[in-house]
Design a protein around this motif. Structure first.
Motif, PDB file in Angstrom:
ATOM      1  N   THR A  13      12.061  78.677  45.865  1.00 51.03           N
ATOM      2  CA  THR A  13      13.072  77.626  45.713  1.00 51.03           C
ATOM      3  C   THR A  13      14.412  78.209  45.271  1.00 51.03           C
ATOM      4  OG1 THR A  13      12.575  77.195  43.380  1.00 51.03           O
ATOM      5  CG2 THR A  13      11.247  76.023  45.006  1.00 51.03           C
TER       6      THR A  13
ATOM      7  N   MET B 215       4.919  76.525  43.954  1.00 48.14           N
ATOM      8  CA  MET B 215       6.390  76.496  43.886  1.00 48.14           C
ATOM      9  C   MET B 215       6.852  77.570  42.912  1.00 48.14           C
ATOM     10  SD  MET B 215       7.605  72.480  43.733  1.00 48.14           S
ATOM     11  CE  MET B 215       9.207  72.895  43.003  1.00 48.14           C
TER      12      MET B 215
ATOM     13  N   LEU C 242      14.422  70.155  42.426  1.00 44.75           N
ATOM     14  CA  LEU C 242      13.063  70.653  42.174  1.00 44.75           C
ATOM     15  C   LEU C 242      12.085  69.503  41.948  1.00 44.75           C
ATOM     16  CD1 LEU C 242      13.824  73.729  39.852  1.00 44.75           C
ATOM     17  CD2 LEU C 242      13.196  73.761  42.279  1.00 44.75           C
TER      18      LEU C 242
ATOM     19  N   ASP D 271      15.386  78.580  49.560  1.00 43.24           N
ATOM     20  CA  ASP D 271      16.632  78.813  48.816  1.00 43.24           C
ATOM     21  C   ASP D 271      17.749  78.957  49.853  1.00 43.24           C
ATOM     22  OD1 ASP D 271      18.758  79.581  47.301  1.00 43.24           O
ATOM     23  OD2 ASP D 271      17.781  81.306  46.359  1.00 43.24           O
TER      24      ASP D 271
ATOM     25  N   MET E  81      11.289  68.010  45.292  1.00 40.08           N
ATOM     26  CA  MET E  81      10.363  68.873  46.031  1.00 40.08           C
ATOM     27  C   MET E  81       8.945  68.749  45.461  1.00 40.08           C
ATOM     28  SD  MET E  81      10.586  72.952  46.869  1.00 40.08           S
ATOM     29  CE  MET E  81      12.158  72.800  47.695  1.00 40.08           C
TER      30      MET E  81
ATOM     31  N   PRO F 229      16.279  71.578  51.458  1.00 42.02           N
ATOM     32  CA  PRO F 229      15.150  72.375  50.959  1.00 42.02           C
ATOM     33  C   PRO F 229      13.835  71.593  50.883  1.00 42.02           C
ATOM     34  CG  PRO F 229      17.089  72.731  49.595  1.00 42.02           C
ATOM     35  CD  PRO F 229      17.410  71.592  50.526  1.00 42.02           C
TER      36      PRO F 229
ATOM     37  N   VAL G 262       9.898  78.839  40.784  1.00 41.26           N
ATOM     38  CA  VAL G 262      11.167  78.312  40.286  1.00 41.26           C
ATOM     39  C   VAL G 262      11.765  79.265  39.248  1.00 41.26           C
ATOM     40  CG1 VAL G 262      10.391  75.933  40.683  1.00 41.26           C
ATOM     41  CG2 VAL G 262      10.101  76.947  38.416  1.00 41.26           C
TER      42      VAL G 262
END
Length: 448
Positions: free
Chosen positions: A192, A105, A206, A139, A209, A169, A107
């Protein structure tokens, strides 16, 4: 280049103590005062500076230094070791899942370069580690974020998963994992959404996810040019989301380096990669010891070798070596070598990786721009095949024609031909030395 101001100040300070046969507490105290100012000027976190100065001071006046044969050099060794430790000690590799795909991921806040870095990371993993990555456009808020990632994927030849139908997302990330498992992608990189600042909505998304995809890595992308702001962002993301590492972007820009020196100490999270340019291959694994060596003017030969290995074709290198030994090196070969060196990055940065380069006068003022290299390329390409193979046939009228064809002055054509001729003479001398024809040492001396 990042750290330039810090490197210059530290190298100047350490130079005063380098050759000392005896180092007193007063010497160490004076040196630490200057080191402290250099670090603060570089925007290093105040607490980090205090801890660093304390550790170095204690070791610098300890038995390991005072009783050594070369106390001055021993102090520099202490500074390098503590600088390395400050940035994490050893390079930390990406975590790899036992059961593919490995999920990463990406971020961070808007503007840090998260989408571009996702593409760069996919490119690095594919080229250097033979991975088969899948990029995921999660995103959905920033205008053009999805199309930007798709464009990057097309340029790199890396597939991008996106969904026009699904506006969630978390669901996009879950479907991407399903696709990766079905089509045997071994790495999934999720780009993301970001925000202009850390807020509750961003963190909740987040966290959801993270729970849904169970990532092996959560990499925080921060802009090195924002200094202490980057450290503050890293601290907040680390505390609320539980990141596993940091990617520093724009480390090649006009940045003082404070973020790189502070993030590990403040967050206890490693810097795993650094962005060193705008090109899609300008992402490097972060090596604390190598960076400490570069800051202190000791060079970074290992990174230089790695860049050369990545840029140079091994078979062509063997062929070139044979040509150099048999004196059949031509301007075509020269042009090919020039292009391979250009792939390694800006020449000024490559030169700075050589040990002691920081002490070479005039290096900072050396400007070998991409434009100048293109001029050389234009001149050679304006020659006929026969002229490139046999430059000695290039007379005055030919030089004028080449100058006109390349759009460069005749003087530049003359200079290039002269430099090429001198290089061939040097190769001949080296070749003769290898054959044992020269006696009494080298026909010329190296400046180190």
């Amino acid at each position: 280049m990042a750290f330039e101001g810090l490197a210059e100040r530290l190298q100047s300070t350490l130079q005063k103590i380098r050759g000392k046969g005896k180092v007193t507490e007063a010497d160490v105290k004076a040196m630490m005062r200057e080191v402290r100012l250099a670090l603060l000027y570089a925007d290093v976190n105040l607490k980090v500076v205090k801890d660093f100065i304390q550790r170095v001071s204690e070791r610098a006046v300890g038995q390991e230094v005072m009783k050594s044969l070369t106390p001055g050099q021993q102090v520099i060794k202490v500074v390098k070791e503590e600088l390395t430790a400050l940035m994490g000690g050893e390079a930390e590799k990406l975590a790899v899942s036992d059961k593919p795909p490995t999920v990463i991921m990406m971020v961070g806040l808007q503007g840090a370069g998260k989408t571009t870095t996702s593409g760069k990371l996919a490119n690095l993993l594919r080229k250097k580690y033979n991975r088969t990555p899948l990029l995921v456009a999660a995103d959905i808020y920033r205008p053009a974020a999805v199309s930007q990632l798709q464009t990057l994927g097309k340029q790199l030849g890396v597939p991008v998963y996106s969904s026009e139908e699904n506006a969630d997302p978390v669901e996009i990330a879950k479907q991407a994992l399903k696709k990766a498992a079905e089509e045997h992608y071994d790495t999934v990189i999720i780009d993301t959404a970001g925000r202009l600042h850390v807020d509750e909505r961003l963190m909740d998304e987040l966290k959801n996810m993270k729970e849904a995809v169970d990532p092996d890595e959560i990499l925080l992308v921060v802009d090195a040019m924002t200094g202490q702001d980057a450290v503050n962002v890293a601290e907040r993301f680390s505390g609320q989301l539980g990141i596993t590492g940091v990617v520093l972007t724009k480390l090649d820009g006009d940045t003082r380096g404070g973020a790189a020196l502070s993030i590990r100490a403040v967050t206890n999270k490693p810097i795993k990669f650094v962005g060193m340019g705008e090109k899609l291959d300008a992402l490097e694994p972060f090596h604390p010891e190598r960076m400490a060596s570069r800051i202190l003017g000791m060079g970074d030969v290992l990174t230089l070798i790695e860049k050369a290995q990545a840029a140079v074709d091994e078979e062509k290198a063997k062929e070139l070596e044979k040509k150099m030994r048999t004196m059949s090196f031509t301007l075509n070969d020269f042009l090919e070598q020039l292009n391979q060196v250009r792939k390694m990055g800006p020449l000024q940065e490559l030169l700075k990786m050589l040990p002691g380069a920081g002490r070479i006068k005039g290096l900072d003022n050396l400007e070998i721009s991409e434009k100048q290299l293109k001029h050389v390329e234009a001149i050679i390409q304006s020659m006929t095949p026969e002229e490139r193979e046999n430059p000695e046939i290039i007379n005055s009228s030919r030089r004028k024609r080449i100058a006109k064809g390349s759009g460069r002055p005749v003087q530049e054509v003359n200079r290039l031909l002269k430099q090429f001729d001198e290089m061939k003479k040097m190769m001949k001398q080296l070749s003769n030395m290898q054959k044992g024809k020269k006696k009494g040492g080298f026909p010329f001396s190296f400046p180190f």
